[in-house]
Design an enzyme around this catalytic site. Structure first.
Site, PDB file in Angstrom:
ATOM      1  N   ARG A 101      12.841 -40.997  13.603  1.00  0.00           N
ATOM      2  CA  ARG A 101      13.211 -39.845  14.449  1.00  0.00           C
ATOM      3  C   ARG A 101      13.162 -40.327  15.885  1.00  0.00           C
ATOM      4  NH1 ARG A 101      11.397 -33.564  14.646  1.00  0.00           N
ATOM      5  NH2 ARG A 101      12.844 -33.614  12.917  1.00  0.00           N
ATOM      6  N   HIS A 128      21.389 -34.453  12.654  1.00  0.00           N
ATOM      7  CA  HIS A 128      20.188 -34.213  11.833  1.00  0.00           C
ATOM      8  C   HIS A 128      20.642 -34.110  10.374  1.00  0.00           C
ATOM      9  CE1 HIS A 128      16.177 -33.314  10.908  1.00  0.00           C
ATOM     10  NE2 HIS A 128      15.988 -32.173  11.549  1.00  0.00           N
ATOM     11  N   GLN A 131      18.466 -32.524   7.429  1.00  0.00           N
ATOM     12  CA  GLN A 131      18.378 -31.062   7.553  1.00  0.00           C
ATOM     13  C   GLN A 131      19.638 -30.403   6.994  1.00  0.00           C
ATOM     14  OE1 GLN A 131      15.765 -29.076   9.354  1.00  0.00           O
ATOM     15  NE2 GLN A 131      16.804 -27.518   8.153  1.00  0.00           N
ATOM     16  N   ASP A 229      19.313 -22.290  16.337  1.00  0.00           N
ATOM     17  CA  ASP A 229      18.308 -23.335  16.574  1.00  0.00           C
ATOM     18  C   ASP A 229      17.691 -23.038  17.939  1.00  0.00           C
ATOM     19  OD1 ASP A 229      16.779 -25.623  16.457  1.00  0.00           O
ATOM     20  OD2 ASP A 229      18.438 -27.033  16.625  1.00  0.00           O
ATOM     21  N   CYS A 269      16.629 -23.904  11.385  1.00  0.00           N
ATOM     22  CA  CYS A 269      15.986 -25.150  10.938  1.00  0.00           C
ATOM     23  C   CYS A 269      14.507 -25.199  11.324  1.00  0.00           C
ATOM     24  CB  CYS A 269      16.742 -26.355  11.475  1.00  0.00           C
ATOM     25  SG  CYS A 269      17.006 -26.303  13.245  1.00  0.00           S
ATOM     26  N   ARG A 297      13.933 -29.401   2.284  1.00  0.00           N
ATOM     27  CA  ARG A 297      13.872 -30.712   2.965  1.00  0.00           C
ATOM     28  C   ARG A 297      13.187 -31.730   2.050  1.00  0.00           C
ATOM     29  NH1 ARG A 297      13.815 -30.875   8.471  1.00  0.00           N
ATOM     30  NH2 ARG A 297      14.058 -33.099   8.112  1.00  0.00           N
TER      31      ARG A 297
HETATM   32  N1   CP Z   1      13.622 -28.803  11.369  1.00  0.00           N
HETATM   33  C1   CP Z   1      12.881 -29.860  11.729  1.00  0.00           C
HETATM   34  O1   CP Z   1      13.385 -31.001  11.870  1.00  0.00           O
HETATM   35  O2   CP Z   1      11.575 -29.559  11.922  1.00  0.00           O
HETATM   36  P1   CP Z   1      10.507 -30.531  12.568  1.00  0.00           P
HETATM   37  O3   CP Z   1      10.926 -30.776  14.020  1.00  0.00           O
HETATM   38  O4   CP Z   1       9.196 -29.803  12.471  1.00  0.00           O
HETATM   39  O5   CP Z   1      10.500 -31.818  11.818  1.00  0.00           O
END
Ligand code: CP
Length: 315
Positions: A101, A128, A131, A229, A269, A297
């Site tokens: 990430r 992403h 997701q 989001d 998300c 997820r």
């Molecule tokens: N939706 C998502 O990626 O959540 P986090 O940032 O908690 O990993």
């Protein structure tokens, strides 16, 4: 070497298999650990905070019989200037796969270029993909449209509200093009999709199945799914005041849902900020399926890792 950096890194048959297997993992969760990654070690390199992604990957890797190593980027020598190339080459000597990430998509691409192990995108500022696959699985489940996203999602209307320049909006543009979803992006003129996502789709011959509007009612009208989001993504904190001001008309409220189809789903998300991008009342409607998205997820990422590791075995 197979990496999963974008939604398009699997071909159609591979995507169908990944979705089917995610569902199988969900149904058979009591039969763990699975042996798909038995005895392996997978690194999870995080430049940014996370709750769902980090924990669902960590649990998923354990359930596949492997050992997860969580690596906070700030505690590595990258923070002190060691190159991505050297880091990727070193980690490839220890690990069987690397989940990242990070900020710029160029960072994960550079890791992938120099890694001799699979690299999986756990979010960049551009996309992403884990997701989105999990979200598409959730829509299929909730609408009873089977497991195949190419069949079950075709023709659906998804309205995305708020920051329509963010990574989730980009990922929906891409999912729309792949699966034939009409994506209506409702947001301020200053936060429209950037040229990079259009160029990405054009370079792969993907159709444009999205449009941008500044009219929230137009976007929500007859929608099957309303999605939003956070308005202030990680790394955009300096723009907070301007963002909150400009995105105010694009909050998802009970009225937004009332303009959509009767059985419209509300998706987010997470993390959610009630009172900002979504009204508190919406989070408590039966149409809100945030926690199902979050759960999926885990199942979807296990399936992605299983598929990636199969490429390794077949190579
Ligand atoms: N939706 C998502 O990626 O959540 P986090 O940032 O908690 O990993």
């Amino acid at each position: 070497m197979k990496h999963f950096l974008t939604e398009t890194d699997f071909d159609q048959n591979e995507i169908i298999e990944v979705f089917e297997h995610a569902s199988r993992f969900k149904k058979n969760r009591e039969n763990r650990p699975d042996s798909a990654l038995s005895g392996q070690s997978w690194g999870m390199l995080f430049y940014k905070n996370s709750t769902r992604t980090r924990i669902s990957f960590e649990v998923g890797i354990r359930e596949l019989g492997a050992n997860p190593l969580i690596i906070d980027q700030s505690s590595t020598q990258i923070r002190r200037g060691e190159s991505i190339e050297d880091t990727a080459r070193v980690l490839s000597r220890y690990l069987d796969g690397l989940i990242i990430r990070t900020h710029g998509h160029d960072i994960i691409e550079e890791f992938a270029r120099h890694s001799s192990i699979p690299v999986v995108n756990a979010l960049t500022d551009f996309l992403h993909p884990c997701q989105i696959y999990a979200d598409c699985m959730t829509i299929l489940e909730k609408t009873g449209q089977g497991l195949n996203p190419f069949e079950g999602l075709r023709g659906k209307k998804l309205a995305f509200f708020g920051d329509t320049s963010c990574n989730m909006a980009n990922s929906w543009i891409l999912a729309g093009a792949l699966f034939g979803i009409e994506v209506h992006l409702a947001g301020p003129a200053d936060f429209q999709p950037r040229p990079e996502i259009k160029e990405f789709c054009q370079a792969r011959g993907l159709p444009e199945t999205w449009r941008h509007t500044q009219d929230p009612n137009e976007a929500s009208r007859d929608a099957d799914v309303i999605y939003t989001d956070v308005w202030v993504s990680m790394g955009c904190e300096e723009q907070e005041h301007d963002r909150l001001l400009q995105m105010e008309p694009f909050r998802v409220t009970a009225e937004t849902l009332a303009g959509a189809k009767e059985n419209c789903l509300f998706m987010h998300c997470m993390p959610a900020h009630p009172g900002e991008e979504v009204a508190q009342e919406v989070l408590h409607t039966p149409q809100a399926i945030l926690f199902d998205q979050a759960e999926n997820r885990l199942h979807m990422q296990k399936s992605i890792l299983r598929k990636i590791s199969h490429f390794e075995k077949d190579a």
